[in-house]
Each structure stands twice: as structure tokens, then as C-alpha cells.
Design an enzyme around this catalytic site. Structure first.
Site, mmCIF file in Angstrom:
data_model
loop_
_atom_site.group_PDB
_atom_site.id
_atom_site.type_symbol
_atom_site.label_atom_id
_atom_site.label_comp_id
_atom_site.label_asym_id
_atom_site.label_seq_id
_atom_site.Cartn_x
_atom_site.Cartn_y
_atom_site.Cartn_z
ATOM 1 N N ARG A 75 0.856 -1.142 -0.076
ATOM 2 C CA ARG A 75 -0.074 -0.144 0.122
ATOM 3 C C ARG A 75 0.692 1.450 0.080
ATOM 4 N NH1 ARG A 75 -2.917 2.344 4.737
ATOM 5 N NH2 ARG A 75 -4.220 4.019 4.005
ATOM 6 N N HIS A 79 0.603 3.907 -2.864
ATOM 7 C CA HIS A 79 0.421 5.426 -2.559
ATOM 8 C C HIS A 79 1.267 6.464 -2.736
ATOM 9 C CE1 HIS A 79 -3.648 4.886 -0.039
ATOM 10 N NE2 HIS A 79 -3.626 4.091 -0.858
ATOM 11 N N HIS A 226 -5.335 -6.340 -3.296
ATOM 12 C CA HIS A 226 -6.370 -6.624 -2.193
ATOM 13 C C HIS A 226 -6.468 -8.137 -1.909
ATOM 14 C CE1 HIS A 226 -8.503 -2.614 -2.863
ATOM 15 N NE2 HIS A 226 -7.280 -2.248 -2.138
ATOM 16 N N TRP A 268 -10.073 -8.932 2.573
ATOM 17 C CA TRP A 268 -10.867 -9.264 1.580
ATOM 18 C C TRP A 268 -11.043 -10.821 1.132
ATOM 19 C CZ3 TRP A 268 -7.979 -4.778 1.911
ATOM 20 C CH2 TRP A 268 -8.456 -3.667 1.502
ATOM 21 N N ASP A 298 -14.401 -2.763 -5.146
ATOM 22 C CA ASP A 298 -14.274 -4.267 -5.581
ATOM 23 C C ASP A 298 -15.389 -4.775 -6.271
ATOM 24 O OD1 ASP A 298 -11.874 -4.148 -3.841
ATOM 25 O OD2 ASP A 298 -13.113 -4.201 -2.212
HETATM 26 C C1 HEM Z 1 -8.787 0.387 -7.222
HETATM 27 C C2 HEM Z 1 -8.890 1.406 -6.166
HETATM 28 C C3 HEM Z 1 -8.421 1.105 -4.808
HETATM 29 C C4 HEM Z 1 -9.226 1.605 -3.651
HETATM 30 C C5 HEM Z 1 -10.530 2.371 -3.781
HETATM 31 C C6 HEM Z 1 -8.613 1.218 -2.572
HETATM 32 C C7 HEM Z 1 -8.744 1.302 -1.245
HETATM 33 C C8 HEM Z 1 -8.299 0.854 -0.113
HETATM 34 C C9 HEM Z 1 -8.683 0.794 1.100
HETATM 35 C C10 HEM Z 1 -9.958 1.766 1.426
HETATM 36 C C11 HEM Z 1 -7.842 0.195 2.092
HETATM 37 C C12 HEM Z 1 -7.976 0.151 3.487
HETATM 38 C C13 HEM Z 1 -6.732 0.924 4.268
HETATM 39 C C14 HEM Z 1 -6.951 0.839 5.440
HETATM 40 O O1 HEM Z 1 -7.933 1.064 6.273
HETATM 41 O O2 HEM Z 1 -5.788 0.502 6.158
HETATM 42 C C15 HEM Z 1 -6.793 -0.432 1.056
HETATM 43 C C16 HEM Z 1 -6.119 -1.255 1.579
HETATM 44 C C17 HEM Z 1 -5.003 -1.693 0.772
HETATM 45 N N1 HEM Z 1 -4.746 -1.524 -0.434
HETATM 46 FE FE1 HEM Z 1 -6.082 -0.654 -1.760
HETATM 47 N N2 HEM Z 1 -7.370 0.282 -2.946
HETATM 48 C C18 HEM Z 1 -7.202 0.500 -4.270
HETATM 49 C C19 HEM Z 1 -6.188 -0.102 -5.272
HETATM 50 C C20 HEM Z 1 -5.126 -0.535 -4.643
HETATM 51 C C21 HEM Z 1 -3.885 -0.986 -5.568
HETATM 52 C C22 HEM Z 1 -3.751 -0.578 -6.902
HETATM 53 C C23 HEM Z 1 -3.074 -1.315 -4.554
HETATM 54 C C24 HEM Z 1 -1.907 -2.024 -4.998
HETATM 55 C C25 HEM Z 1 -1.427 -2.532 -5.892
HETATM 56 C C26 HEM Z 1 -3.664 -1.666 -3.276
HETATM 57 C C27 HEM Z 1 -2.974 -2.122 -2.266
HETATM 58 C C28 HEM Z 1 -3.612 -2.174 -1.006
HETATM 59 C C29 HEM Z 1 -3.318 -3.132 -0.047
HETATM 60 C C30 HEM Z 1 -2.110 -4.116 -0.117
HETATM 61 C C31 HEM Z 1 -4.092 -2.803 1.252
HETATM 62 C C32 HEM Z 1 -3.735 -3.440 2.572
HETATM 63 C C33 HEM Z 1 -2.925 -2.541 3.441
HETATM 64 C C34 HEM Z 1 -2.947 -3.167 5.025
HETATM 65 O O3 HEM Z 1 -3.323 -4.241 5.201
HETATM 66 O O4 HEM Z 1 -2.244 -2.428 5.605
HETATM 67 N N3 HEM Z 1 -5.031 -0.911 -3.147
HETATM 68 N N4 HEM Z 1 -7.257 -0.069 -0.060
#
Ligand code: HEM
Length: 347
Positions: A75, A79, A226, A268, A298
Site C-alpha cells: 500500500r 500510494h 487486495h 478481503w 471491488d
Molecule cells: C482500485 C482502487 C483502490 C481503492 C479504492 C483502494 C482502497 C483501499 C482501502 C480503503 C484500504 C484499507 C486501508 C486501511 O484501512 O488501512 C486499502 C488497503 C490496501 N490496498 Fe487498496 N485500494 C485500491 C487500489 C489498490 C492498489 C492498486 C493496490 C496495490 C497495487 C492496493 C493495495 C492495498 C493493500 C495491500 C491494502 C492493505 C493494507 C494493509 O493491510 O495494511 N490497493 N485499499
């Protein structure tokens, strides 16, 4: 939370023939003698840089294995790079991207980046030990290692990214996607480099990712990240305090070892420290455990006509997912980056 730049390394092996400046601005000085000595103070040879990159990789792998920080590293890197605006033609690093600017305020304090200061902090000892490696490289390296260690595809990474120099290089808030609509019924907003506001999740996703120069297949593949990780109430505000998959009672790692790091949040997938295609098998599955997370962005991957063929392909074939993911991830990891040397360094 400002992380100041680390002092530049002083090694001066082979500077004359393959020097890599760790500073963006070469000093302009009249005397050749002075120019050489200044360069020697701010540069390392390609060989030395390669050694430092390899050392950093080993240290990061150990760190991730010990802390189970795979998801947050993915993440963090996303970002940093996902702020990129392909339509900005101004001088580097005005278009944002994988430039390490996320380590500075105000960017690290953007709402979307809640929780990521901790991930930057985890990488500080690596930066200290291998100071020639840029933060931008460290973030992207940690993400690629995290995916590979979790059983995901090997990503064809290259290094040598130059770092953003300070807070003036931070991207404006609003370039990253929203998972749910706000109280006004709209996703996104008008505050980033380009408006991303939309009443639908699919429309919003396209506004965000097309701005980066990514296409529908890449949107779907990257969303598959995810398969790792969780949403936390104290970060995004989404998900539950904890579920049976995140309370530490079940094995989440790819190698079957115990340990998840911090407990809590909503994942997820069931095995959320394992990188596989279970995100794509879970999202469309109506009888999936209700404790698993399905955000609007999603679900739209299976509802939208342009996204659906890819989502179904990745559901049906993990090989296809890995192939597509590895290509899209590489592209994401290089958005907006400036490499020194220009073609990067492979390790
Ligand atoms: C498609 C649009 C996306 C949305 C709307 C989105 C949204 C989110 C949200 C709301 C979270 C939860 C954050 C938290 O509460 O800590 C999250 C976590 C995460 N996202 Fe996304 N995301 C997107 C795309 C991506 C992409 C492109 C990647 C990587 C290539 C990614 C990788 C991750 C990972 C690995 C987590 C887990 C983080 C953790 O467990 O600490 N996401 N994302």
C-alpha cells in the site's frame, strides 16, 4: 511527520566511469577539479549502488518475514506512485508518482495515507544502513519483495529512482481513489491535479487510473492486490474492528507459519498474507463468508462491462492474473520516476 533526507554517501569508487548522482541537482562550478571532487562527495559507483540495493533487499525481506508487513508495504508503494498525473508535462517531479514524496508532510498526512507513516518508519533502518538507495526505490522494492514473499509473481523491477527533494514536491491531496461514496453520494473530488469526482465507483476508478495512464485491464489486475491485507477502522474507517480471519486465530501466511502482526481489521480474503487469485474468486461469490470485505470499488470489477472480462479471467486463472499483475505492477512502480542511470539498475 517529516523524515529528513539522509546524508549522501561518500563512496567514490569508479566515479569517473559510471557515477550515479544521489542528488538531483548537479552543482555548477567553474573549475573541473572542484566539480570532480564535489561529485565524488555525492555519488557512488554503479557497482557500489548495486551492492547497496542487494543489501537493502535482503534486509527488507528479513523485516517483512519477521513483521508480516507485506500488505502495508504494498500500500505504501502504491500510494507513492499512484499520485501520478500523465497529463502534466512540467519538469520532473511535478507530475508526482514513484518519487518518494510520500515521506514528507503534507503528503504523508493526507487522509488516504492514514497508517503509512508507520511503514515509512519501518524502512528507516534500511535507509540508514544503505544510504545510497533512495526512499523511492526502498518503497517500491519493499512492495515487490512483499508480493514475492507472499507467493505472488516475480516483478521485473529496476532501481535507481531519484528522490523528491522536499515537501514542495508533494502531490496535492485527492489523487488516490475512494472505495466508497462520501456523504454527498460522490466518490473522489476536485482537489487533486484533476477532478476524479463521480457518482459511480467504476466512473471514479477510470478517472483516477486513466489519469495515471493505466487501462481497464491494469485497473482490474492491480485491484487484485487486495488479495493481501485489511481495512482498519482507525485508518480508512472501513471494515470491522476484527473478524475471525484477522483476530490471530487463523493462519494467513502463504507458508503456513503463524503470525499476522497487528490483529484486527477486515480482510478481503481468508488467507490475506498469501498472494493468489482468491480476491477474484471471493468478490463474485455470493456465499463467501460475510465477514470478508467487499467494497464498492471491488464489486464494480464484476459489474462493469469493461472490467468484467478481466475480473472473470483472473477468477478462472491464477496464471493469467499473475502475468497481468506483474506487468501492471511494474508499470505502476515506475510512474513519474526519474532513474539514474536513465535505464535503471537491475539486481
Ligand atoms: C482500485 C482502487 C483502490 C481503492 C479504492 C483502494 C482502497 C483501499 C482501502 C480503503 C484500504 C484499507 C486501508 C486501511 O484501512 O488501512 C486499502 C488497503 C490496501 N490496498 Fe487498496 N485500494 C485500491 C487500489 C489498490 C492498489 C492498486 C493496490 C496495490 C497495487 C492496493 C493495495 C492495498 C493493500 C495491500 C491494502 C492493505 C493494507 C494493509 O493491510 O495494511 N490497493 N485499499
Amino acid at each position: 511527520y517529516i523524515l529528513p533526507g539522509t546524508p549522501l554517501t561518500t563512496s567514490c569508487k569508479n566515479v569517473a566511469h559510471s557515477a550515479i548522482s544521489t542528488s538531483q541537482q548537479r552543482p555548477r562550478v567553474p573549475s573541473l577539479r572542484r566539480s570532480v571532487s564535489l561529485r565524488m562527495a555525492t555519488s557512488v559507483s554503479k557497482e557500489e549502488m548495486t551492492e547497496q540495493l542487494k543489501g537493502a533487499k535482503k534486509m527488507i525481506e528479513d523485516l517483512i518475514d519477521k513483521t508480516n508487513a507485506n500488505p502495508i508495504m504494498v500500500r505504501l508503494a502504491w500510494h507513492d506512485s499512484g499520485t501520478f498525473d500523465a497529463s502534466i508535462n512540467a519538469d520532473w517531479p511535478k507530475a508526482g508518482g514513484a518519487i518518494g514524496s510520500i515521506r514528507f508532510e503534507p503528503e504523508i498526512k493526507h487522509g488516504a495515507n492514514a497508517g503509512l507513516a508507520g511503514a515509512v518508519k519501518m524502512l528507516e533502518p534500511v535507509k540508514k544502513q544503505f544510504p545510497a538507495v533512495s526512499y523511492a526505490d526502498l518503497f517500491q522494492m519493499a512492495s515487490a519483495c512483499a508480493i514475492e514473499l507472499a507467493g505472488g509473481p516475480k516483478i521485473d523491477m529496476k532501481y535507481g529512482r531519484v528522490d523528491a527533494a522536499g515537501p514542495q514536491d508533494c502531490s496535492p491531496e485527492g489523487n488516490l481513489p475512494d472505495a466508497e461514496a462520501g456523504p454527498n453520494g460522490k466518490y473522489g473530488g476536485t482537489s487533486g491535479t484533476k477532478p476524479t469526482e463521480d457518482t459511480t465507483p467504476n466512473g471514479h476508478l477510470r478517472k483516477v487510473f486513466y489519469r495515471m495512464g493505466l487501462n481497464d485491464e491494469e485497473i482490474v489486475a492491480l485491484s487484485g492486490a487486495h488479495t493481501l491485507g485489511r481495512a482498519f477502522k482507525d485508518r480508512s474507517g472501513l471494515g470491522a474492528e476484527k473478524t475471525k480471519f484477522t483476530d490471530g486465530s487463523q493462519v494467513a501466511r502463504a507458508d503456513g507459519k503463524a503470525g499476522i502482526g497487528r490483529t484486527g481489521g477486515s480482510s478481503w480474503t481468508e488467507k490475506w498474507l498469501k498472494f493468489d487469485n482468491s480476491y477474484f474468486t471471493t468478490i463474485p461469490n455470493k456465499s463467501a463468508d460475510p465477514e470478508l470485505l467487499k467494497l464498492s470499488t471491488d464489486k464494480t470489477l464484476f459489474d462493469d462491462e469493461g472490467f468484467r472480462p478481466f475480473a472473470e479471467k483472473f477468477r478462472d486463472s491464477q496464471d493469467e492474473f499473475f502475468k497481468s499483475y506483474a506487468n501492471a505492477h511494474k508499470k505502476l512502480s515506475e510512474l513519474g520516476s526519474k532513474f539514474e542511470p536513465a535505464d535503471g539498475i537491475k539486481i
